[in-house]
Design a protein around this motif. Sequence first.
Motif, PDB file in Angstrom:
ATOM      1  N   ILE A  14       0.977  -1.570  -0.140  1.00 25.61           N
ATOM      2  CA  ILE A  14      -0.286  -0.511   0.010  1.00 25.61           C
ATOM      3  C   ILE A  14       0.620   1.440  -0.339  1.00 25.61           C
ATOM      4  CG2 ILE A  14      -1.688   1.221   1.308  1.00 25.61           C
ATOM      5  CD1 ILE A  14      -2.972  -1.422   2.007  1.00 25.61           C
ATOM      6  N   LEU A  15       1.797   1.048   0.510  1.00 30.55           N
ATOM      7  CA  LEU A  15       3.009   2.449   0.705  1.00 30.55           C
ATOM      8  C   LEU A  15       3.793   2.492  -0.339  1.00 30.55           C
ATOM      9  CD1 LEU A  15       4.280   2.266   4.633  1.00 30.55           C
ATOM     10  CD2 LEU A  15       2.903   4.122   3.504  1.00 30.55           C
ATOM     11  N   PHE A  16       4.047   1.260  -1.059  1.00 32.87           N
ATOM     12  CA  PHE A  16       4.357   1.189  -2.692  1.00 32.87           C
ATOM     13  C   PHE A  16       3.534   2.255  -3.635  1.00 32.87           C
ATOM     14  CE2 PHE A  16       4.280  -0.554  -7.274  1.00 32.87           C
ATOM     15  CZ  PHE A  16       5.469  -0.347  -6.921  1.00 32.87           C
ATOM     16  N   LEU A  17       1.830   1.567  -3.870  1.00 31.88           N
ATOM     17  CA  LEU A  17       1.507   2.811  -4.301  1.00 31.88           C
ATOM     18  C   LEU A  17       1.030   4.232  -4.259  1.00 31.88           C
ATOM     19  CD1 LEU A  17      -1.317  -0.373  -4.339  1.00 31.88           C
ATOM     20  CD2 LEU A  17       0.491   0.049  -6.137  1.00 31.88           C
ATOM     21  N   SER A  18       1.269   4.542  -3.336  1.00 33.74           N
ATOM     22  CA  SER A  18       1.326   5.149  -2.805  1.00 33.74           C
ATOM     23  C   SER A  18       2.175   6.887  -2.449  1.00 33.74           C
ATOM     24  CB  SER A  18       0.646   6.147  -0.864  1.00 33.74           C
ATOM     25  OG  SER A  18       0.260   7.319  -0.637  1.00 33.74           O
ATOM     26  N   CYS A  19       3.108   5.713  -2.943  1.00 34.28           N
ATOM     27  CA  CYS A  19       4.122   6.602  -3.376  1.00 34.28           C
ATOM     28  C   CYS A  19       4.580   6.937  -4.271  1.00 34.28           C
ATOM     29  CB  CYS A  19       5.800   6.279  -2.625  1.00 34.28           C
ATOM     30  SG  CYS A  19       5.070   5.921  -0.640  1.00 34.28           S
ATOM     31  N   ILE A  42       9.874   2.222 -16.477  1.00 36.47           N
ATOM     32  CA  ILE A  42      11.362   0.901 -16.204  1.00 36.47           C
ATOM     33  C   ILE A  42      12.033   0.918 -15.527  1.00 36.47           C
ATOM     34  CG2 ILE A  42      12.908   0.360 -18.057  1.00 36.47           C
ATOM     35  CD1 ILE A  42       9.707  -0.116 -19.464  1.00 36.47           C
ATOM     36  N   LEU A  43      12.373   2.368 -15.411  1.00 37.46           N
ATOM     37  CA  LEU A  43      13.829   2.629 -14.042  1.00 37.46           C
ATOM     38  C   LEU A  43      13.650   2.202 -12.781  1.00 37.46           C
ATOM     39  CD1 LEU A  43      15.699   6.112 -16.116  1.00 37.46           C
ATOM     40  CD2 LEU A  43      16.175   3.227 -15.879  1.00 37.46           C
ATOM     41  N   ILE A  44      12.080   3.568 -12.769  1.00 33.41           N
ATOM     42  CA  ILE A  44      12.030   3.156 -11.173  1.00 33.41           C
ATOM     43  C   ILE A  44      11.719   1.283 -11.023  1.00 33.41           C
ATOM     44  CG2 ILE A  44       9.851   4.361  -9.352  1.00 33.41           C
ATOM     45  CD1 ILE A  44      10.223   6.627 -10.688  1.00 33.41           C
ATOM     46  N   LEU A  45      10.700   1.076 -11.367  1.00 33.31           N
ATOM     47  CA  LEU A  45      10.497  -0.162 -11.254  1.00 33.31           C
ATOM     48  C   LEU A  45      11.859  -1.318 -11.294  1.00 33.31           C
ATOM     49  CD1 LEU A  45       7.172  -0.303 -13.112  1.00 33.31           C
ATOM     50  CD2 LEU A  45       6.909  -0.265 -10.493  1.00 33.31           C
ATOM     51  N   ILE A  46      12.255  -1.214 -12.059  1.00 33.55           N
ATOM     52  CA  ILE A  46      13.314  -1.521 -12.527  1.00 33.55           C
ATOM     53  C   ILE A  46      13.959  -1.904 -11.300  1.00 33.55           C
ATOM     54  CG2 ILE A  46      15.093  -2.320 -13.801  1.00 33.55           C
ATOM     55  CD1 ILE A  46      14.372  -2.863 -15.403  1.00 33.55           C
ATOM     56  N   SER A  47      14.793  -0.324  -9.943  1.00 31.16           N
ATOM     57  CA  SER A  47      15.506  -0.463  -9.706  1.00 31.16           C
ATOM     58  C   SER A  47      14.417  -0.555  -8.294  1.00 31.16           C
ATOM     59  CB  SER A  47      15.211   1.245  -9.364  1.00 31.16           C
ATOM     60  OG  SER A  47      15.812   1.971 -10.168  1.00 31.16           O
ATOM     61  N   ASN A  48      13.095  -0.525  -7.614  1.00 33.67           N
ATOM     62  CA  ASN A  48      12.810  -1.316  -6.874  1.00 33.67           C
ATOM     63  C   ASN A  48      12.542  -2.523  -6.895  1.00 33.67           C
ATOM     64  OD1 ASN A  48      11.485   1.266  -5.111  1.00 33.67           O
ATOM     65  ND2 ASN A  48       9.797   0.697  -7.153  1.00 33.67           N
TER      66      ASN A  48
END
Length: 124
Positions: A14-19, A42-48
Amino acid sequence: DTLLILSFALLGLILFLSCFEQLLAILKPILKSEQLYFFTKILILISNGYGIYLGRYLRFNSWDIVSDPVDLFSSLYHSLVDWNNCKETVAITLTFSVFLYLIFELYTGFKKSIDKETHELSEK
């Protein structure tokens, strides 16, 4: 124990979705549509996904960059350069990245559907 672990996992999601939603709102006026898609999806999801790999599989925490940076950077290097480790790194990172992408798309789809229904009800 299972309920406790599940509740923490759901809270993290939930915190991931909010942020992630807030980050998109901040970047939307700055970046063009295709840049926003590339940067976020691409970049943010791969970094996560890679961050999840570092924490879950390599067992690093946020304080390791201060307490043991040599071991952290050595493991980062080997996870990306060593072919045997790289296969695992890429597979796990992409798996979690795709999972987070699908969760976010489901969330935005449900949110748009609810917003549409609310708008239709308010017009009546």
